[in-house]
Design an enzyme around this catalytic site. Structure first.
Site, PDB file in Angstrom:
ATOM      1  N   LYS B 219       0.847  -1.183   0.000  1.00  0.00           N
ATOM      2  CA  LYS B 219       0.000   0.000   0.000  1.00  0.00           C
ATOM      3  C   LYS B 219       0.889   1.242   0.000  1.00  0.00           C
ATOM      4  O   LYS B 219       1.924   1.266   0.688  1.00  0.00           O
ATOM      5  CB  LYS B 219      -0.893   0.002   1.242  1.00  0.00           C
ATOM      6  N   ASP B 247      -0.272   0.043  -4.467  1.00  0.00           N
ATOM      7  CA  ASP B 247      -1.721   0.277  -4.446  1.00  0.00           C
ATOM      8  C   ASP B 247      -2.002   1.557  -3.678  1.00  0.00           C
ATOM      9  O   ASP B 247      -1.719   1.637  -2.480  1.00  0.00           O
ATOM     10  CB  ASP B 247      -2.390  -0.922  -3.754  1.00  0.00           C
ATOM     11  N   GLU B 273      -1.958   0.397  -8.626  1.00  0.00           N
ATOM     12  CA  GLU B 273      -3.375   0.035  -8.503  1.00  0.00           C
ATOM     13  C   GLU B 273      -4.158   1.209  -7.919  1.00  0.00           C
ATOM     14  O   GLU B 273      -3.688   1.877  -6.999  1.00  0.00           O
ATOM     15  CB  GLU B 273      -3.471  -1.172  -7.572  1.00  0.00           C
ATOM     16  N   GLU B 300     -11.568  -3.020  -8.130  1.00  0.00           N
ATOM     17  CA  GLU B 300     -12.332  -3.425  -6.941  1.00  0.00           C
ATOM     18  C   GLU B 300     -13.469  -2.455  -6.640  1.00  0.00           C
ATOM     19  O   GLU B 300     -14.437  -2.841  -6.006  1.00  0.00           O
ATOM     20  CB  GLU B 300     -11.417  -3.582  -5.721  1.00  0.00           C
ATOM     21  N   ASP B 323     -14.010  -8.074  -8.969  1.00  0.00           N
ATOM     22  CA  ASP B 323     -14.344  -8.299  -7.566  1.00  0.00           C
ATOM     23  C   ASP B 323     -15.641  -9.096  -7.551  1.00  0.00           C
ATOM     24  O   ASP B 323     -16.577  -8.769  -8.286  1.00  0.00           O
ATOM     25  CB  ASP B 323     -14.513  -6.947  -6.852  1.00  0.00           C
ATOM     26  N   HIS B 350      -9.350  -8.919  -7.556  1.00  0.00           N
ATOM     27  CA  HIS B 350      -9.240  -8.371  -6.214  1.00  0.00           C
ATOM     28  C   HIS B 350      -9.800  -9.392  -5.230  1.00  0.00           C
ATOM     29  O   HIS B 350     -10.826 -10.010  -5.485  1.00  0.00           O
ATOM     30  CB  HIS B 350     -10.063  -7.082  -6.109  1.00  0.00           C
ATOM     31  N   ALA B 351      -9.102  -9.545  -4.097  1.00  0.00           N
ATOM     32  CA  ALA B 351      -9.634 -10.413  -3.044  1.00  0.00           C
ATOM     33  C   ALA B 351      -9.165  -9.873  -1.705  1.00  0.00           C
ATOM     34  O   ALA B 351      -8.708  -8.743  -1.602  1.00  0.00           O
ATOM     35  CB  ALA B 351      -9.236 -11.862  -3.276  1.00  0.00           C
TER      36      ALA B 351
END
Lengths: 435, 435
Positions: B219, B247, B273, B300, B323, B350-351
């Protein structure tokens, strides 16, 4: 003692408009115009009113969302709230957990917008001014501070916005005098609902011209042969000098929209509204290229300023249709008005429904005074439904909205109507259920 | 007697993940991973499970939406539902009154998706197959019939979809054997949450490589100096041969994203991302042009297939991140997989969250067998949180998802967890409130 927000009431209010097919269109044959209705109350006994327009079923979801977000207002000092509704808008829209449910779209975004609008109503009431006049009295710096520019700066910076607002200062006094004297242009959708028969269509078209409208709108997209016939009736009824917009309410994909509009182009439509999904920026751009000189309009379902930014960047629209209750309230609509002005595209607000005319007139009049500085090719939609339920209803004279003069955003519904149309337990619904 | 849907239970379930800052990112420092959890029951005692992932506050809004839409399922014949979940999806998404609250986005769209997924879970259980295998066993014609092409035909027609599916038939048996033997590639976000300190970051990076991952994700977007330091630690910990994605969780506008990624590019990031608003198709395209060869990924928060269509048409993304719970369920994700294949763009789902790994693995494995036909440059996100609450949790071996074998979509949460984490009255929350 500091005045604070003491309560936020949220009511589910529904009007059974589907019984006469008022408001019927290609995607929504039987709408029941409704609202999640909001009343803020303060410890000093002041009130702010707001609403989120809805279409019947699902209003209870919007009510649940407004109730959840309303917790962020309880106990807030009123002086701070009304001095900076933008701070509240950022908190409501940016909540780090709730934003997963948007972000900045749909049920939660409309709930935030309803609460933000209610705070502006409270602010305007305290100032003793109609909202359009309160907004027009703010400085360019104050207005810019009310806008979240995070995702907009590739198209509109703070500096761009300041320059637009400063350049609109010239002539404002004269424009306000004209606004108060003549009102703001309206167009009418009353003749063109899809559920009306041909005789009613022709009669309502003629009445619209007599009433002074220069633009009327017809719903299309149900059946092509019917649309051709209805468009011919409308053109014949109003003559060549009146503009006729058509509205497909998203029924088509891009290739269908282009094909259908080629057929209708013989009747000189002024704009095609919502030719396809409101999310399809590139699709609107493709339709616009194909159907010119017919204009492309959209906005009542365009969920935030980022989408309007792209519609303008992509050259996808000729007409920006803001809606008072779709986006995050007055603050986000300020951003959209400035984006439209930056790209030189006229704003023709969406209205109708419940209270949309009442609310959005303030934004269009503010735009005339302080942003675009013109009413050329600009009209606020007008539909003659449900105004009798408002404490300060819109006033139309010779096809124009007269400027509201009462303090606030004109959002308040009369208590007797709230009681009668409360869902599901108000007498209008309880009686229907029993019958 | 005809088997019918007899009840739809909807539960508010929240896990207090914010207490250890698991899942912390630039826009969401303290998430409580949660779900609006759905159980369909039939008159014959069968069940279908589904969920809408949420992030804590506001889950009650999603629960209200699912309950409202669930009314459309009660009493429906189960044979009809499981034979054609697409018909249900159209009814849920297209309700003429409720669609004002979307359309096809946010709270109401996710509610529709949760119910549609629960019907697919029921269908797969009845067929005695994991969902990926049920889907891969449908003919191209059956799959195409499950998709709403209304707004997609300018990019993907029914005929295009049929051709894609038919051309992917070759080699499917061999791919299924490989899938069952080796699994599907995963990447891990476990090392890189913004709330973790440097030592924990370095340790988790090294552990990820040891565990067999070839792509990890960090992140970014809180503070540039911190990001540079953390990216250096991560690159140093994993070496040059491991891909590192970053991300930003939408924290930037377009100019910020470009500036920030120039600084991080020294550490060879694989993709950026969510550099900006998920709604900003044109903004993603501008970022992609500026940061290449770093790839751009999003999805997502991309709310429907119309938005994915445009991201692909505009050349705005290198990686499509579907997603399982954002869009209108399996059916709309089928459309998105086909759009991605049509444009030759890899899908990396995405998960994480609650149950997103469990659900979305079925879609990626179906894509491998029946649509794209490859796992090259494709990975399902993996986060090692909360799997212990699932009856059929994902299984990871050497950085790969093993194919689930139990019938259904792997969505079922164990009853003890539902009881413990029910909000606000489950003991995990009632105890915290009392303390």
């Amino acid at each position: 003692m500091t005045e604070r927000i003491s309560s936020v009431d949220v009511l589910d209010v529904r009007f059974p408009t589907s019984r006469h097919r008022d408001g019927s269109d290609a995607m929504n044959p039987f709408p029941d115009y409704s609202a999640a209705y909001i009343v803020l109350r303060t410890t000093a006994g002041a009130e702010g009113h707001g609403l989120v327009f809805t279409v019947g079923r699902g209003t209870e979801i919007e009510v649940a969302a407004v109730r959840s977000l309303a917790a962020m207002l309880i106990g807030q000092p009123v002086d701070d709230l009304v001095a900076d509704p933008g701070a509240l808008a950022r908190r409501l829209v940016g909540d780090s957990q709730i934003r997963w449910l948007g972000p900045e779209k749909g049920v939660v975004h409309m709930a935030a917008g309803g609460l933000v609008n209610a705070v502006w109503d409270l602010a305007a009431r305290r100032a003793g001014r109609p909202l359009w006049k309160l907004l027009a009295g703010l400085t360019p710096e104050e207005l810019v501070a009310q806008i979240d520019f995070r995702y907009l700066r590739d198209a509109l910076t703070e500096q761009d916005a300041l320059e637009l607002l400063r350049s609109a200062a010239a002539g404002r006094g004269e424009r306000e005098r004209r606004l108060l004297g003549e009102g703001y242009p309206a167009y009418t959708t009353t003749p063109g609902w899809l559920g009306y028969d041909d005789d009613k269509l022709a009669r309502l078209c003629r009445e619209a011209v007599t009433a002074g409208y220069e633009l009327i709108k017809l719903k299309v997209g149900g059946n092509l042969a019917d649309d051709v016939r209805r468009m011919a009736i409308a053109r014949d009824s109003v003559g060549p000098g009146i503009r006729i917009a058509v509205d497909a309410n998203q029924i088509w994909g891009v290739p269908d929209a282009i094909r259908w509009m080629r057929e209708l182009s013989h009747f000189d439509p002024y704009w095609i509204e919502e030719p396809t999904s409101p999310d399809d920026v590139l699709g609107h751009a493709a339709v616009r290229r194909a159907v010119a000189p017919v204009k492309v309009a959209t906005g009542e379902h365009v969920h935030n300023a980022v989408m309007f930014k792209q519609l303008l960047q992509a050259g996808a629209v000729d007409v920006v249709q803001i809606d008072a209750c779709r986006v995050g309230g007055v603050n986000e609509n300020l951003a959209i008005l400035l984006l439209a002005a930056r790209f030189g595209v006229p704003v023709c607000p969406h209205a109708g429904g419940v209270g949309l005319c009442e609310l959005v007139q303030h934004l269009a009049m503010f735009d005339y005074l302080a942003v675009s500085g013109t009413t050329d090719d600009r009209y606020i939609e007008y539909v003659d439904h449900l105004h009798e339920h408002f404490v300060d209803p819109v006033r139309i004279r010779r096809g124009r909205y007269l400027a509201p003069t009462a303090p606030g955003m004109s959002a308040q519904i009369v208590p007797a109507s709230l009681a009668a149309f409360r869902f599901p337990d108000g007498p209008e619904w309880a009686t229907a259920a029993a019958a």
